[in-house]
Structures are given as structure tokens and as C-alpha cells.
Design an enzyme around this catalytic site. Structure first.
Site, PDB file in Angstrom:
ATOM      1  N   VAL A  80      -0.757   0.424   0.015  1.00 40.19           N
ATOM      2  CA  VAL A  80      -1.435   1.607  -0.340  1.00 40.19           C
ATOM      3  C   VAL A  80      -2.615   1.232  -2.093  1.00 40.19           C
ATOM      4  O   VAL A  80      -1.907   0.139  -1.893  1.00 40.19           O
ATOM      5  CB  VAL A  80      -0.359   2.487  -0.950  1.00 40.19           C
ATOM      6  N   ALA A 114      -6.053  -5.343   5.641  1.00 37.37           N
ATOM      7  CA  ALA A 114      -6.319  -4.803   4.726  1.00 37.37           C
ATOM      8  C   ALA A 114      -6.567  -4.436   3.415  1.00 37.37           C
ATOM      9  O   ALA A 114      -7.768  -4.128   2.614  1.00 37.37           O
ATOM     10  CB  ALA A 114      -6.291  -3.155   5.492  1.00 37.37           C
ATOM     11  N   LYS A 115      -5.408  -4.819   3.266  1.00 38.66           N
ATOM     12  CA  LYS A 115      -5.020  -3.969   1.492  1.00 38.66           C
ATOM     13  C   LYS A 115      -5.233  -5.539   0.739  1.00 38.66           C
ATOM     14  O   LYS A 115      -5.995  -5.219  -0.968  1.00 38.66           O
ATOM     15  CB  LYS A 115      -3.086  -4.070   1.464  1.00 38.66           C
ATOM     16  N   ALA A 116      -5.212  -6.522   1.332  1.00 41.01           N
ATOM     17  CA  ALA A 116      -6.067  -7.843   0.725  1.00 41.01           C
ATOM     18  C   ALA A 116      -7.488  -8.162   0.602  1.00 41.01           C
ATOM     19  O   ALA A 116      -7.635  -8.232  -0.480  1.00 41.01           O
ATOM     20  CB  ALA A 116      -5.713  -9.512   1.693  1.00 41.01           C
ATOM     21  N   THR A 143       2.709  -4.830  -1.057  1.00 45.57           N
ATOM     22  CA  THR A 143       1.901  -5.637  -1.091  1.00 45.57           C
ATOM     23  C   THR A 143       2.603  -7.233  -0.891  1.00 45.57           C
ATOM     24  O   THR A 143       2.436  -7.487  -1.979  1.00 45.57           O
ATOM     25  CB  THR A 143       0.396  -5.550  -2.111  1.00 45.57           C
TER      26      THR A 143
END
Length: 303
Positions: free
Chosen positions: A128, A177-179, A102
Site C-alpha cells: 500500500v 509496483a511498490k518499489a 513491503t
């Protein structure tokens, strides 16, 4: 060669709490996996099970078609890729890097461009969500940015790890998207702690409330993990953080969290930088950041 019989050799670098079960899951689902880690001791359980363990990231890259990374920061990724004996110095470059770390979209794009310019290796950012339990069970959510053709090449590998696998767009969009995921997850965690503390102050236990909310609109994966960890009598992890937030509301700062929420602050920092660049207010996340700082930077803690 990319025909029906193409079975890429996979390298995995970064055998931490999430990376180690991911690498093991790939092995268990039939992939040929070599591993390497900057801390050599973390490779010993894999070597004992017959995994190839090369001496460097460069050697691993030479052996593999696709190299997966799961590291703690952009600095760690840069060191593994471009440092001494790094991936970029391999005598034969891998076809694709799949980065499960990340980090920020900007760092992803810069690292990917540099590597492609030097070696021709392409890059997928594939952070993930789901934590160690999801990594062990192969039920992670994986958000992937990068070229569609690279995603399709890596898809059989990623499907072994994920319950939800989504190609979300160009390079860096996986990290975006992960943030977004982290904003929701961090705020939800703090909201659950606030509701639990509110209920307990009036005489309703957190355990009873968490069971009563199961299946309703207030339920969530976060609340489900709290229930699972409570049933297993686990002390740390997400359950521990919720309980630490609850203690904060009672005026008690848990000393065991001093200097130990680096990942929370790193991820909030990534989201904050994106928000600032786009002029997007994130007031609820800033409130969560304040809670984290109270835990992380208490008196006596290392900043």
C-alpha cells in the site's frame, strides 16, 4: 462457496501505524474482522471494541477465509506464516493470504510457493501507499499481484481500504509496483527538501513556497502532505524527514533520526536489488540513500 452471498471472514495480522487503521477501517465498513499481533498490547484497543483476538496466528487462520498481513519485513512475514503457531500450522488453512507488507518480489514468490505447497493457500502481494492518513480514510493506493480469480475474491475487502486499487499482474508485481512507488516518493521528498533549503537560504520560507506551489506542476501528494502536517503543527513523519534533509544541507545532522530510518533503507535495498538484477541504473535513488545514511548512521547511532 463464492456466490453473491459469500462474505469472507477476515483476519488481520500486523497492527502497526498503518496496519491498525487498516484493520479498523475494515471493521467500520462492515467486514467481520479478527486481529492478532506479535506484540499483544497492540491488540488491546481492538479487544476493547469487541474484535475477536485469538491467541496465535494459527488460531486466527483457522477462523478466517482471508488473512491480511501488514508487517515490517520479509523475515517478519516468514515468522508469522511459518514460525511456531504460524499460519501454515493452522488446522484449517485460509483460502488466501493478502500481504500488505513491503518486501521483495523474490521473497514474495518464495513464501507464496512454500505456503501453497504446504497448505493450498494462495497469495496476493498487495503493498500500500498513502501512509497512516490514507489507511484511516480508506484512500490508500493498493497495487496487487497474483491470480486474477484471487484478486476478484479479495476485491470487496481491498476496496474498503483503497481510493486506487489496481491488479498489476502476476505474483510479485505488486511488490515491483511498490518499489517503483518508493523510488518516486523518496526522490520527491529529497527534491522538495532541496528546493525548500534553496529558497530559505535566499529569504523565502518553506511554508510560503509550499503554498505558492499548490496546484502547479511542482505540486505532489508528498508536498500536499507537507502542507497538511504544517497546518496541523505536526513535528515528525514526512514533514520531519523533509526538515531533517533541509538541516543536512545547512551542515546539521539531526540526532533524533539516529537509527530510526530502517524502513527507508529496507525499501531502498529492495529497489536496489531489483535494479542490480535487471541492470537498471538508479543514480538519483542512490543519492537519497546517501542522505539517509548521513541521518541514520551518524556517530553514536546503532547501525
Amino acid at each position: 462457496m463464492t456466490g453473491n452471498n459469500y462474505t469472507p471472514k477476515v483476519g488481520f495480522i500486523g497492527l502497526g501505524d498503518i496496519g491498525a487503521p487498516m484493520a479498523m477501517r475494515l471493521h467500520e465498513t462492515g467486514h467481520e474482522v479478527a486481529v492478532w499481533n506479535r506484540t499483544t498490547a497492540r491488540t488491546h484497543p481492538f479487544a476493547a471494541q469487541g474484535f475477536p483476538v485469538p491467541h496465535s496466528a494459527s488460531e486466527l487462520a483457522t477462523m478466517c477465509d482471508i488473512v491480511c498481513l501488514c508487517l515490517s519485513s520479509a523475515e517478519a512475514v516468514a515468522d508469522v506464516v511459518f514460525g511456531p503457531d504460524g499460519i501454515a500450522s493452522a488446522s484449517a488453512a485460509p483460502r488466501i493470504i493478502v500481504d500488505h507488507s513491503t518486501i521483495s518480489p523474490k521473497d514474495t514468490q518464495a513464501l507464496a510457493h512454500r505456503l501453497y505447497t504446504q497448505t493450498g493457500t494462495t497469495w496476493l502481494d498487495a503493498p500500500v501507499s498513502g501512509g497512516p492518513p490514507g489507511a484511516r480514510a480508506g484512500t490508500l493506493a493498493i497495487m496487487v499481484g497474483g491470480r486474477r480469480e484471487d484478486f476478484e475474491t479479495a476485491e470487496p475487502i481491498l476496496e474498503s481500504l483503497a481510493k486506487r486499487l489496481t491488479h498489476v499482474g502476476d505474483l510479485g508485481m505488486g511488490q515491483l509496483a511498490k518499489a517503483s512507488n518508493q523510488i518516486i516518493g523518496f526522490i520527491t521528498t529529497a527534491a522538495i527538501a532541496e528546493a525548500f533549503a534553496f529558497a530559505e537560504a535566499a529569504g523565502l520560507s518553506a511554508e510560503t513556497l509550499s503554498e505558492a506551489l499548490a496546484g502547479g506542476f511542482a505540486d505532489s501528494t508528498v508536498l500536499g502532505e507537507y502542507r497538511r502536517a504544517s497546518a496541523a503543527e505536526e513535528m515528525g513523519g514526512l514533514k520531519g524527514l523533509i526538515e531533517a534533509y533541509m538541516d543536512l544541507s545547512r551542515g546539521y545532522i539531526r540526532p533524533d533520526y539516529a537509527g530510526k530510518i530502517d524502513i527507508l533503507h529496507k525499501d531502498i535495498g529492495i529497489a536496489g536489488a531489483i535494479a542490480q538484477a535487471n541492470g537498471t541504473p538508479i543514480p538519483l535513488l542512490h543519492q537519497v540513500e546517501t542522505l539517509g545514511r548521513l541521518l541514520h548512521y551518524q556517530r553514536g547511532a546503532k547501525a
